[in-house]
Design a protein around this motif. Structure first.
Motif, PDB file in Angstrom:
ATOM      1  N   TYR A   1      25.074  28.737  59.479  1.00 46.87           N
ATOM      2  CA  TYR A   1      26.029  27.634  59.596  1.00 46.87           C
ATOM      3  C   TYR A   1      26.972  27.624  58.399  1.00 46.87           C
ATOM      4  CZ  TYR A   1      27.863  23.125  61.029  1.00 46.87           C
ATOM      5  OH  TYR A   1      28.704  22.125  61.452  1.00 46.87           O
ATOM      6  N   GLN A   2      26.386  27.861  57.226  1.00 41.21           N
ATOM      7  CA  GLN A   2      27.204  27.879  56.013  1.00 41.21           C
ATOM      8  C   GLN A   2      28.237  29.003  56.107  1.00 41.21           C
ATOM      9  OE1 GLN A   2      26.730  25.358  53.763  1.00 41.21           O
ATOM     10  NE2 GLN A   2      25.212  24.671  55.253  1.00 41.21           N
ATOM     11  N   THR A   3      27.786  30.166  56.614  1.00 43.19           N
ATOM     12  CA  THR A   3      28.675  31.328  56.685  1.00 43.19           C
ATOM     13  C   THR A   3      29.776  31.136  57.719  1.00 43.19           C
ATOM     14  OG1 THR A   3      26.788  32.700  56.124  1.00 43.19           O
ATOM     15  CG2 THR A   3      28.712  33.836  57.036  1.00 43.19           C
ATOM     16  N   TYR A   4      29.385  30.728  58.910  1.00 49.97           N
ATOM     17  CA  TYR A   4      30.339  30.714  60.021  1.00 49.97           C
ATOM     18  C   TYR A   4      31.179  29.444  60.082  1.00 49.97           C
ATOM     19  CZ  TYR A   4      28.324  34.939  61.974  1.00 49.97           C
ATOM     20  OH  TYR A   4      27.914  36.228  62.158  1.00 49.97           O
ATOM     21  N   TRP A   5      30.672  28.336  59.547  1.00 56.80           N
ATOM     22  CA  TRP A   5      31.407  27.082  59.729  1.00 56.80           C
ATOM     23  C   TRP A   5      31.819  26.414  58.421  1.00 56.80           C
ATOM     24  CZ3 TRP A   5      33.802  26.373  63.973  1.00 56.80           C
ATOM     25  CH2 TRP A   5      33.335  27.038  65.106  1.00 56.80           C
ATOM     26  N   MET A   6      30.900  26.311  57.479  1.00 56.78           N
ATOM     27  CA  MET A   6      31.286  25.627  56.243  1.00 56.78           C
ATOM     28  C   MET A   6      32.338  26.430  55.473  1.00 56.78           C
ATOM     29  SD  MET A   6      29.886  22.807  56.498  1.00 56.78           S
ATOM     30  CE  MET A   6      30.134  21.979  54.919  1.00 56.78           C
ATOM     31  N   SER A   7      32.273  27.759  55.591  1.00 62.83           N
ATOM     32  CA  SER A   7      33.291  28.567  54.916  1.00 62.83           C
ATOM     33  C   SER A   7      34.674  28.266  55.492  1.00 62.83           C
ATOM     34  CB  SER A   7      32.967  30.051  55.056  1.00 62.83           C
ATOM     35  OG  SER A   7      32.852  30.382  56.415  1.00 62.83           O
ATOM     36  N   ILE A   8      34.717  28.021  56.807  1.00 66.12           N
ATOM     37  CA  ILE A   8      36.003  27.644  57.430  1.00 66.12           C
ATOM     38  C   ILE A   8      36.461  26.292  56.896  1.00 66.12           C
ATOM     39  CG2 ILE A   8      37.035  26.896  59.617  1.00 66.12           C
ATOM     40  CD1 ILE A   8      35.686  29.139  60.973  1.00 66.12           C
ATOM     41  N   LEU A   9      35.525  25.370  56.797  1.00 67.47           N
ATOM     42  CA  LEU A   9      35.873  24.036  56.297  1.00 67.47           C
ATOM     43  C   LEU A   9      36.444  24.126  54.883  1.00 67.47           C
ATOM     44  CD1 LEU A   9      35.725  20.900  56.698  1.00 67.47           C
ATOM     45  CD2 LEU A   9      33.567  21.010  55.472  1.00 67.47           C
ATOM     46  N   TYR A  10      35.769  24.866  54.010  1.00 67.22           N
ATOM     47  CA  TYR A  10      36.240  24.967  52.627  1.00 67.22           C
ATOM     48  C   TYR A  10      37.633  25.621  52.578  1.00 67.22           C
ATOM     49  CZ  TYR A  10      31.346  23.921  51.594  1.00 67.22           C
ATOM     50  OH  TYR A  10      30.118  23.326  51.554  1.00 67.22           O
ATOM     51  N   THR A  11      37.833  26.631  53.426  1.00 64.29           N
ATOM     52  CA  THR A  11      39.143  27.290  53.477  1.00 64.29           C
ATOM     53  C   THR A  11      40.215  26.284  53.905  1.00 64.29           C
ATOM     54  OG1 THR A  11      37.977  29.273  54.163  1.00 64.29           O
ATOM     55  CG2 THR A  11      40.368  29.304  54.393  1.00 64.29           C
ATOM     56  N   GLU A  12      39.887  25.506  54.922  1.00 63.34           N
ATOM     57  CA  GLU A  12      40.838  24.492  55.396  1.00 63.34           C
ATOM     58  C   GLU A  12      41.179  23.507  54.277  1.00 63.34           C
ATOM     59  OE1 GLU A  12      38.994  24.390  59.941  1.00 63.34           O
ATOM     60  OE2 GLU A  12      38.641  22.734  58.570  1.00 63.34           O
ATOM     61  N   LEU A  13      40.130  23.062  53.583  1.00 62.90           N
ATOM     62  CA  LEU A  13      40.343  22.031  52.558  1.00 62.90           C
ATOM     63  C   LEU A  13      41.198  22.537  51.393  1.00 62.90           C
ATOM     64  CD1 LEU A  13      36.819  20.311  52.449  1.00 62.90           C
ATOM     65  CD2 LEU A  13      38.863  19.606  53.679  1.00 62.90           C
TER      66      LEU A  13
ATOM     67  N   ALA B   1      32.598  31.615  70.716  1.00 57.03           N
ATOM     68  CA  ALA B   1      31.650  32.643  70.280  1.00 57.03           C
ATOM     69  C   ALA B   1      30.593  32.073  69.341  1.00 57.03           C
ATOM     70  CB  ALA B   1      32.409  33.781  69.601  1.00 57.03           C
ATOM     71  N   PHE B   2      30.974  31.166  68.467  1.00 61.09           N
ATOM     72  CA  PHE B   2      30.065  30.801  67.381  1.00 61.09           C
ATOM     73  C   PHE B   2      29.689  29.318  67.311  1.00 61.09           C
ATOM     74  CE2 PHE B   2      32.451  34.547  65.693  1.00 61.09           C
ATOM     75  CZ  PHE B   2      31.406  35.453  65.823  1.00 61.09           C
ATOM     76  N   ALA B   3      30.224  28.474  68.183  1.00 58.90           N
ATOM     77  CA  ALA B   3      29.882  27.042  68.088  1.00 58.90           C
ATOM     78  C   ALA B   3      28.418  26.815  68.470  1.00 58.90           C
ATOM     79  CB  ALA B   3      30.807  26.219  68.965  1.00 58.90           C
ATOM     80  N   PHE B   4      28.033  27.300  69.630  1.00 60.35           N
ATOM     81  CA  PHE B   4      26.633  27.161  70.058  1.00 60.35           C
ATOM     82  C   PHE B   4      25.738  28.149  69.317  1.00 60.35           C
ATOM     83  CE2 PHE B   4      27.522  25.281  74.532  1.00 60.35           C
ATOM     84  CZ  PHE B   4      27.710  24.052  73.940  1.00 60.35           C
ATOM     85  N   ALA B   5      26.277  29.363  69.081  1.00 60.52           N
ATOM     86  CA  ALA B   5      25.428  30.418  68.531  1.00 60.52           C
ATOM     87  C   ALA B   5      25.087  30.184  67.062  1.00 60.52           C
ATOM     88  CB  ALA B   5      26.134  31.768  68.685  1.00 60.52           C
ATOM     89  N   LYS B   6      26.040  29.679  66.300  1.00 63.35           N
ATOM     90  CA  LYS B   6      25.812  29.548  64.851  1.00 63.35           C
ATOM     91  C   LYS B   6      26.066  28.134  64.349  1.00 63.35           C
ATOM     92  CE  LYS B   6      25.538  34.102  64.616  1.00 63.35           C
ATOM     93  NZ  LYS B   6      24.253  34.790  64.390  1.00 63.35           N
ATOM     94  N   GLY B   7      26.379  27.227  65.252  1.00 67.86           N
ATOM     95  CA  GLY B   7      26.855  25.941  64.769  1.00 67.86           C
ATOM     96  C   GLY B   7      26.049  24.729  65.181  1.00 67.86           C
TER      97      GLY B   7
END
Lengths: 429, 276
Positions: B58-70, B44-50
C-alpha cells in the motif's frame, strides 16, 4: 508496391491503440495477476471492532483448499452477537442486513438464512445482546483471488465485518449465466436481463437532451443579451421556438406515457419492491454455566499484553474452564485445556495463547478470581491498541465449557482498560 | 446606448491563428490521456494493492502517489501563479483591442479546461468514490479512491481555476483592478470542496456513520459544487466587452478604451454593448 498512407496509418494506429487501451480497462479488474490483500478492517478503530458485532463459529465450505470454479456454489455459516453494551459513539438502529463481502460483484449471493429463516432482499431487526445464526449461499462468478467473508450492515451505524478468507475463483467467466425462475414460471438470465432495453432508453433520452441543447445553444448568445438590453426580449422567441418547445414538452410526456403503457402491457403482472423489515428473535440463551464479572483490565504497552481479572462463579453442576477469548476476529486459546489447539482452517487471526491463572477448573458452586493474560504481537498488528483512541475500552467474547462439552458464551462489552507505558515511555508521570 | 468615449488607437485585424482551438485540443488530449492512465492504474492496483493501508504494498503503490501529489500540486500552483504574475501586462491602459480580444479567447479556453477538470474531479471521481464505499467497507482518509479523488483531481482543477483567474487579473483590464464576484464564486466555490474534505474526514473519523451519499456530512460537497453555476454570471460579465471589442476590431465602431475599463470595469459589463 503499396504506398503507405500517413493519414490512414494514423487512424489505424489510433483505433488499434484505443481498442487495446479499452480492453485493458475492461480486463484489468478481472486479472488474477495481482494478488489481493485483506479488506483493511484494521484501519477501523479498535473499540468499533471489539464492542459492536462479534462473529464466531464462522465456517467456509471451500476450506481448506480455498479454491472454487466459476459457477460453483459455496456456503458461509456462523453466528454473530450484538454486544449487549453498544458504544455511545456509534448509532444503533438494529435494522440490519446480512451480507457477504467481496470487492465488487465477484460472487453472487444466492440465499441468506438467519436463524433458519430465508432472507434474500429484506433487512432484519436485531437486538443488543442477541445471538443470531446465519447461513449464506453464494456462487462464484468472476475469476481472481478475492478476500471474502460475512458482514452485517446496520442502518446509521454502517458495516461490521467478520473474519475473512482469500478465495481463488478459477476458470472463465465468459459463459457465466444467472438464471432465475420468476413467479410466472419463465426463466430469465439476470446477467443480461433488460440490458438492451436499458441501453436503448439511455441512448434515446440522451439524444433528446442533445437535440434540445443543440437547438438552443446554436442560437447567437451575445446577440440575445443585446435584445434584452434593447427591450426587445419578446423577439427572443420566434413562433418556431414556441413550436419546438411545444413539441418537446408534449413529445416527452407522450413518449414517457406511451412507454409506460407499452411496458405495462408487456409485463402485466408485477409486484412492488418489498420494503418490509423482519423482526427476528435471537437464539434462545445457552445453558448458564457461570456468572462472571471483569473487575479490572490493563494493557502493558511495551510487553504487548492485555490482562484482566475475572471473578467467576460456577452455577452449573460440572467443573468449568475458560477456553477462549475472541475479539475483532482474533482468537486467543487457553493451551491448558486439553485438545484446545489452533486449527489452520479457522478463518480468524491466531492471537496466540491465553494464560489463565489459576489454571485448574472451577468446581460447581465455587467462586474464583482468574487472572487472564494475553501477550501477543497481534494487539499491535491488528491495531487493537486502545491507548491510541479516545475510548480506552474493550470487549469480546469469553468461551467457557464444562466437562460434558456444554458451552457458554460470555460477553465483555464495555470494560475500561488502563494502559501501562512502562518506565521508559511514561513521560515523567 | 451611445458611448461616451471614442477609440483613438489604430486598429489592426488579428490573424485567424490568434483564435485557434489548437491549444485547447492539446490540453484536452493531455487531460484525457492522463485520466485514462489514472483509471487504468486504479483498475490494476486499487483492489490488488489498495485494500489494506498497513501493508508495504500500500505504501509503495498508493502512499507514494499521495506524497508525489502533495509535492507537485502546490508547486505547480505557485509556479503557475508566479509566472502569470511576473509576466503580467504592466501597461494595460495601452492594450490594443485585437490583443485584448485574443486574451479573452485564451481566457475562454482556460475556463473550458477548468470545466473539464472540474468534471473529472467533482463528477467522475466523486461518483466513483460513492461506488468504492458501496463495494469496500468503511470510509478512511487515504483509500485509493480518495488519493485520486480528493488529493489529485480536486487540486488539479483548483490549480486550473485559480490559474485562469490570475490570468484574467494580470492580462485583462476588466479584471485587473476590480474583483469579480461571479468569477470568484466560479473558482472559489469548487475550491472550497477541498477544505470540506477535511470536515468530511473528521466526521467519518468521529461519528462512525453509515456511508451514504445523502448523509448531511456530504452536503457541503453539493453546495460548493453548485457554485460552478456562477459561470453564467461570469460570461454575462465578459460577453458585452467581447462584443464591443469585436465590433471595434472588425467593424470599426468606437469602444471604451482600456484605460477607462481599467478604472471602471462595470462599464464594460453593460448588456447594451451587445446590441447589434
Amino acid at each position: 508496391m503499396k504506398i503507405f498512407n500517413c493519414e490512414t496509418g494514423m487512424k489505424k494506429l489510433v483505433r488499434v491503440g484505443g481498442a487495446i487501451l479499452l480492453s485493458g480497462l475492461m480486463l484489468a479488474p478481472m486479472s488474477s495477476l495481482f494478488a489481493v490483500q485483506g479488506m483493511g478492517a484494521k484501519s477501523q478503530e479498535a473499540f468499533l471492532r471489539m464492542r459492536t458485532v462479534t462473529f464466531f463459529d464462522t465456517r467456509f465450505s471451500f476450506t481448506p483448499s480455498n479454491r472454487v470454479k466459476v459457477g460453483d456454489e459455496f456456503t458461509c455459516t456462523g453466528k454473530v452477537m450484538l454486544m449487549p453494551t453498544w458504544p455511545q459513539e456509534i448509532p444503533f438502529s438494529g435494522i440490519s442486513f446480512f451480507n457477504f463481502f467481496v470487492p465488487g460483484p465477484q460472487v453472487l449471493r444466492k440465499a441468506i438464512f438467519v436463524n433458519e429463516k430465508y432472507f434474500q432482499f429484506n433487512s432484519v431487526v436485531l437486538e443488543k445482546g442477541g445471538v443470531y445464526e446465519y447461513k449464506m449461499i453464494n456462487q462464484a462468478r468472476t475469476p481472481g483471488i478475492w478476500p471474502v467473508g460475512p458482514m452485517v450492515s446496520m442502518e446509521e451505524a454502517g458495516p461490521f465485518i467478520g473474519p475473512e478468507e482469500f478465495l481463488t475463483i478459477e476458470g472463465s467467466g465468459a459463459g457465466f449465466t444467472n438464471p432465475v425462475k420468476t413467479l410466472l414460471g419463465n426463466t430469465i438470465d439476470l446477467e443480461n436481463y433488460g440490458e438492451g432495453r436499458m441501453i436503448a432508453w439511455t441512448l434515446l433520452t440522451s439524444a433528446i437532451a442533445v437535440v434540445w441543447l443543440v437547438y438552443w445553444c446554436s442560437k447567437p448568445f451575445t446577440r440575445r443579451l443585446g435584445l434584452v438590453a434593447a427591450g426587445r426580449k419578446e423577439d427572443l422567441f420566434s413562433p418556431m421556438d414556441r413550436q419546438v418547445c411545444f413539441l418537446f414538452t408534449i413529445g416527452t410526456i407522450v413518449l414517457v406515457a406511451a412507454a409506460a403503457m407499452i411496458t405495462k402491457a408487456q409485463y402485466p403482472i408485477t409486484i412492488p419492491i418489498q420494503e418490509t423489515k423482519y423482526y427476528i428473535k435471537p437464539l434462545p440463551p445457552e445453558p448458564a454455566l457461570i456468572q462472571a464479572e471483569v473487575t479490572d483490565a490493563t494493557y502493558d504497552v511495551p510487553g504487548r499484553t492485555l490482562s484482566f481479572h475475572l471473578q467467576v462463579k460456577n452455577i452449573g453442576d460440572k467443573p468449568v474452564v475458560l477456553k477462549e477469548f475472541l475479539t475483532a476476529n482474533v482468537r486467543f486459546l487457553n493451551p491448558d485445556v486439553p485438545g484446545n489447539t489452533w486449527n489452520e482452517n479457522y478463518p480468524e487471526v491466531n492471537g496466540g495463547p491465553m494464560r489463565v491463572t489459576p489454571s485448574e477448573p472451577i468446581n460447581p458452586g465455587e467462586t474464583k478470581t482468574l487472572e487472564v493474560s494475553m501477550q501477543s504481537a497481534e494487539w499491535e498488528n491488528q491495531r487493537l491498541t486502545m491507548y491510541h483512541e479516545s475510548t480506552n475500552r474493550f470487549g469480546g467474547l469469553l468461551f467457557f465449557t464444562d466437562t460434558s462439552g456444554t458451552r457458554q458464551v460470555f460477553a465483555i462489552a464495555d470494560q475500561i482498560v488502563i494502559p501501562k507505558f512502562g518506565a521508559t515511555m511514561g513521560g515523567g508521570m | 446606448m451611445a458611448q461616451a468615449t471614442t477609440q483613438t488607437v489604430s486598429i489592426s485585424i488579428p490573424d485567424k491563428s490568434a483564435f485557434s482551438w489548437k491549444n485547447l485540443w492539446i490540453a484536452l488530449a493531455i487531460i484525457t490521456a492522463f485520466e485514462i492512465a489514472v483509471n487504468v492504474y486504479e483498475r490494476a492496483f486499487a483492489f490488488a494493492k489498495g485494500l489494506d493501508y498497513f501493508t508495504p504494498d500500500y505504501q509503495t503503490y498508493w502512499m507514494s502517489i499521495l506524497y508525489t501529489e502533495l509535492i507537485l500540486e502546490p508547486t505547480t500552483l505557485i509556479a503557475l501563479c508566479s509566472w502569470l504574475w511576473v509576466t503580467r501586462d504592466r501597461a494595460m491602459e495601452n492594450l490594443a483591442p485585437a490583443e485584448e480580444l485574443r486574451r479573452y479567447w485564451n481566457l475562454g479556453l482556460f475556463v473550458v479546461v477548468y470545466t473539464v477538470l472540474l468534471y473529472w474531479g467533482a463528477s467522475y471521481y466523486t461518483e466513483q468514490d460513492g461506488t468504492w464505499h458501496q463495494t469496500v467497507i468503511r470510509d478512511t482518509d487515504f483509500t485509493p479512491s480518495h488519493i485520486i479523488e480528493f488529493y489529485q483531481s480536486y487540486p488539479i482543477y483548483i490549480v486550473a481555476g485559480v490559474g485562469s483567474m490570475v490570468y484574467a487579473m494580470t492580462r485583462l483590464p476588466q479584471y485587473a483592478k476590480a474583483f469579480s464576484v461571479p468569477y470568484a464564486v466560479l473558482v472559489g466555490s469548487p475550491l472550497m470542496i477541498f477544505p470540506n474534505v477535511g470536515l468530511n474526514e473528521f466526521g467519518h473519523t468521529r461519528w462512525f456513520m453509515e456511508e451514504l451519499f445523502v448523509a448531511p456530512l456530504h452536503w457541503g460537497f453539493v453546495m460548493f459544487g453548485w457554485g460552478a453555476l456562477a459561470i453564467l454570471g461570469t460570461w454575462l460579465q465578459i460577453c458585452p466587452r467581447v462584443v464591443e471589442l469585436i465590433k471595434q476590431v472588425y467593424y470599426g465602431k468606437p469602444a471604451t478604451p482600456p484605460a477607462v475599463v481599467l478604472n471602471d470595469p462595470e462599464k464594460a459589463t453593460d448588456p447594451a454593448l451587445c446590441e447589434v
